[in-house]
Design a protein around this motif. Structure first.
Motif, PDB file in Angstrom:
ATOM      1  N   UNK A  39       0.824  -1.216   0.000  1.00 23.19           N
ATOM      2  CA  UNK A  39       0.000   0.000   0.000  1.00 23.19           C
ATOM      3  C   UNK A  39       0.858   1.266   0.000  1.00 23.19           C
ATOM      4  N   UNK A  40       1.952   1.276   0.804  1.00 22.47           N
ATOM      5  CA  UNK A  40       2.764   2.499   0.888  1.00 22.47           C
ATOM      6  C   UNK A  40       3.326   2.889  -0.471  1.00 22.47           C
TER       7      UNK A  40
ATOM      8  N   UNK B 166      -5.148  12.084   4.066  1.00 19.03           N
ATOM      9  CA  UNK B 166      -4.935  10.705   4.508  1.00 19.03           C
ATOM     10  C   UNK B 166      -3.452  10.435   4.762  1.00 19.03           C
ATOM     11  N   UNK B 167      -2.638  11.492   4.800  1.00 18.97           N
ATOM     12  CA  UNK B 167      -1.182  11.288   4.863  1.00 18.97           C
ATOM     13  C   UNK B 167      -0.746  10.605   6.144  1.00 18.97           C
ATOM     14  N   UNK B 168      -1.534  10.758   7.231  1.00 21.73           N
ATOM     15  CA  UNK B 168      -1.095  10.193   8.517  1.00 21.73           C
ATOM     16  C   UNK B 168      -1.070   8.664   8.501  1.00 21.73           C
ATOM     17  N   UNK B 169      -1.858   8.069   7.573  1.00 20.55           N
ATOM     18  CA  UNK B 169      -1.863   6.599   7.462  1.00 20.55           C
ATOM     19  C   UNK B 169      -0.482   6.028   7.192  1.00 20.55           C
ATOM     20  N   UNK B 170       0.335   6.811   6.485  1.00 14.23           N
ATOM     21  CA  UNK B 170       1.590   6.265   5.979  1.00 14.23           C
ATOM     22  C   UNK B 170       2.793   6.725   6.793  1.00 14.23           C
ATOM     23  N   UNK B 171       2.522   7.485   7.913  1.00 15.37           N
ATOM     24  CA  UNK B 171       3.660   7.991   8.697  1.00 15.37           C
ATOM     25  C   UNK B 171       3.967   7.090   9.866  1.00 15.37           C
TER      26      UNK B 171
END
Lengths: 404, 171
Positions: A39-40, B166-171
């Motif tokens: 996903x990333x 939605x950027x916090x999902x990937x941090x």
């Protein structure tokens, strides 16, 4: 013309499904190796620092596009039959609105429907949940799409099969090749731009560009450029895409022809090539009687090609008459010829059993209506006068002659 | 064969490989690749097992169930191949692992919720667009369909529009 092989046709159903599994295997394997099970990596596309999604997607589009155009230029692929079968019709507004929504869903879930299957197969729980979500979403929408409030959006902006070269008003003979070359040039330009953008954004982050083109990438660019040049050569040669592509007419079956003639008579021009006497006796509604030797008088090469031409003959039309091959638009031939039409449209169908599915009922309704309308005319000549009022039985078939 | 979970194919080489798979699909089957169409069939099969009445009530669902078994459909078999191919590729690259992908600071439960929500949105959207990124953007795009290209730009538009939130999902 050998291809497509139509491996999914009904007479070899099981073999076709095995082929589908094999092609799916290749699809899943490549997606995983490109990093699309993560996903990333997919989401990174929308933050700019890793453009893998864009690079993979566009290089595959360019590859398949150049492949189909070149194969049809070589005369081994029936391009028109392929695109009208494999591409869906354009419904502009739901496609724009739905595309935007799908993009939103993509960034929220981190996958698209296809890649979520790959993620699920590689053990990612979020991928499995996305798969379930897509299934539920499809069910919910499909369950509601006949409701009037949704049906209006669902079918708005209907443009039928509509292609980029038609949008640009390019002639159908060279249009696909010209657009393919332009798309290739644009894609390679965008790839180089994407490399520059990644390098720029990577300055702040330590691990340099995430998916650099490198030597292999530059080889791919060169290959695409070379193939595009092949495409230019083919478009320039008069015997290339054009002549080879048109020799074998696409087939249209009687059911499809009936639907076209009834639902959208303005979009189709039917030429009946049988002997004048046969055609004058009975013909497809709106058909023009043009025995083969008189085709030249129609000067089809001077037409705009806006409507589709359908040829009706005694049997299958295996080779296009030269005067018809000059027609710039789509040409199809009624599969099975007049006999197929007689069997489909002029023979009353067998009524479906009670409890038949809506789709079957729909087919029956269409066929029954068609048969009674057409054979009713044939049965009309005997005395009863009142029903004959709307128009003489003999003349009616020629009503669409104004198309010519 | 080396197993490095963080090593992927060169994106352009992967793209060409994917393009060749797509071309093979065009040439052999006369169809492009797809995904969401199979999802509908899975859904119809599941719904038909628990609530057959619900399938009958909707024309679109009944149509999917009309020709024999809902799973007797080429896209279902293609997706079976995708699962198999994805599994083999993940195993041989060392990426086969039961886990939830997210940024290190994002909660797992929330990530699962987001994945489900995103899936729901995409499922409905892909029905409106007559295909998802595989069937519409990739296959239709290669065939130069106007609707497919409009769809493709729209997908990127939708993704970029919401990416910030939605950027916090990937941090």
């Amino acid at each position: 013309m050998t291809f497509p092989l139509w491996s999914l046709s009904a007479d070899r159903h099981e073999l076709g499904l095995v082929v589908a599994v094999a092609i799916g295997f290749g699809f899943g394997f490549v997606l995983e190796r490109a990093g699309f099970g993560r996903a990333q990596k997919l989401a990174a596309q929308f933050y700019g620092y890793d453009m893998t999604v864009f690079k993979v997607m566009f290089s595959s589009i360019v590859t398949a596009m150049l492949g189909t155009v070149i194969l049809s230029g070589l005369g081994v692929l029936d391009y028109r039959a392929l695109i009208d079968h494999a591409a869906s019709e354009t419904f502009l507004w739901p496609m724009i609105a739905g595309g935007f929504a799908l993009g939103v869903g993509f960034i929220v879930s981190g996958y698209c429907p296809g890649t979520s299957y790959v993620a699920a197969a590689s053990g990612k729980l979020d991928g499995m949940v996305t798969v379930a979500g897509v299934v539920a979403g499809q069910l919910a929408y499909a369950g509601l799409e006949h409701q009037p409030w949704l049906a209006r959006l669902h079918t708005s902006g209907a443009m039928g099969h509509f292609y980029l070269w038609e949008l640009l008003h390019l002639p159908p003979k060279v249009g696909p090749a010209v657009v393919a070359i332009a798309v290739t040039a644009m894609a390679v330009g965008c790839f180089i731009g994407a490399e520059k953008l990644e390098a720029l954004l990577a300055k702040g982050h330590p691990p340099a560009p995430a998916s650099p083109a490198g030597r292999q990438g530059r080889l791919v660019f060169a290959g695409m450029g070379a193939l595009a040049l092949v495409g230019i050569a083919m478009a320039a040669l008069p015997t290339g895409t054009a002549a080879a592509g048109a020799r074998n007419p696409a087939g249209i079956d009687a059911a499809e022809l009936a639907r076209r003639v009834l639902d959208a008579p303005w979009s189709v021009r039917v030429l009946d090539l049988r002997a004048m006497a046969d055609c004058a006796a009975r013909r497809v509604p709106g058909a023009q009687c043009v025995p083969r030797e008189q085709l030249g008088t129609l000067r089809l090469g001077d037409e705009t090609g806006a409507v589709d031409l359908v040829l009706v003959s005694d049997g299958d039309v295996t080779e296009l008459p030269r005067d018809v091959a000059a027609y710039p638009g789509r040409v199809a031939a009624l599969a099975g010829g007049w006999k197929a039409w007689e069997a489909y449209a002029l023979t009353p169908p067998v009524a479906p059993a009670p409890g038949a599915l809506p789709a079957e009922l729909e087919t029956y309704r269409l066929r029954a209506g068609l048969a009674s309308a057409l054979t009713g005319m044939k049965a009309a000549p005997p005395p009863p006068a009142p029903t004959a009022a709307p128009g003489g039985p003999g003349k009616k078939g020629g009503g669409g002659g104004c198309g010519g | 064969m080396e197993r490095n979970p963080d090593k992927f194919w060169n994106p352009y080489v992967a793209g060409v490989a994917l393009g060749l798979v797509l071309l093979a699909s065009f040439v052999v089957m006369g169809n492009g690749l797809g995904a969401s169409g199979a999802s509908l069939r899975f859904g119809v099969a599941a719904l038909g097992a628990v609530a057959p009445g619900a399938v009958e009530a909707s024309p679109a669902l009944a149509r999917a169930a009309a020709q024999g078994h809902p799973l007797d459909f080429w896209l279902v078999f293609e997706i079976a191949g995708v699962l198999l191919g994805g599994f083999v590729a993940a195993y041989t690259s060392g990426r086969l692992k039961l886990e939830t992908l997210k940024g290190p600071t994002f909660r797992t439960g929330a990530r699962i919720g987001m994945a489900l929500l995103g899936g729901l949105i995409m499922g409905a959207a892909a029905r409106a667009t007559r295909g998802c990124t595989s069937g519409q953007a990739l296959s239709g795009g290669a065939l130069l369909s106007v609707g497919s290209w409009a769809f493709m730009f729209s997908v990127f538009g939708g993704g970029y529009a919401l990416a910030y939130f939605t950027r916090r999902q990937w941090r």
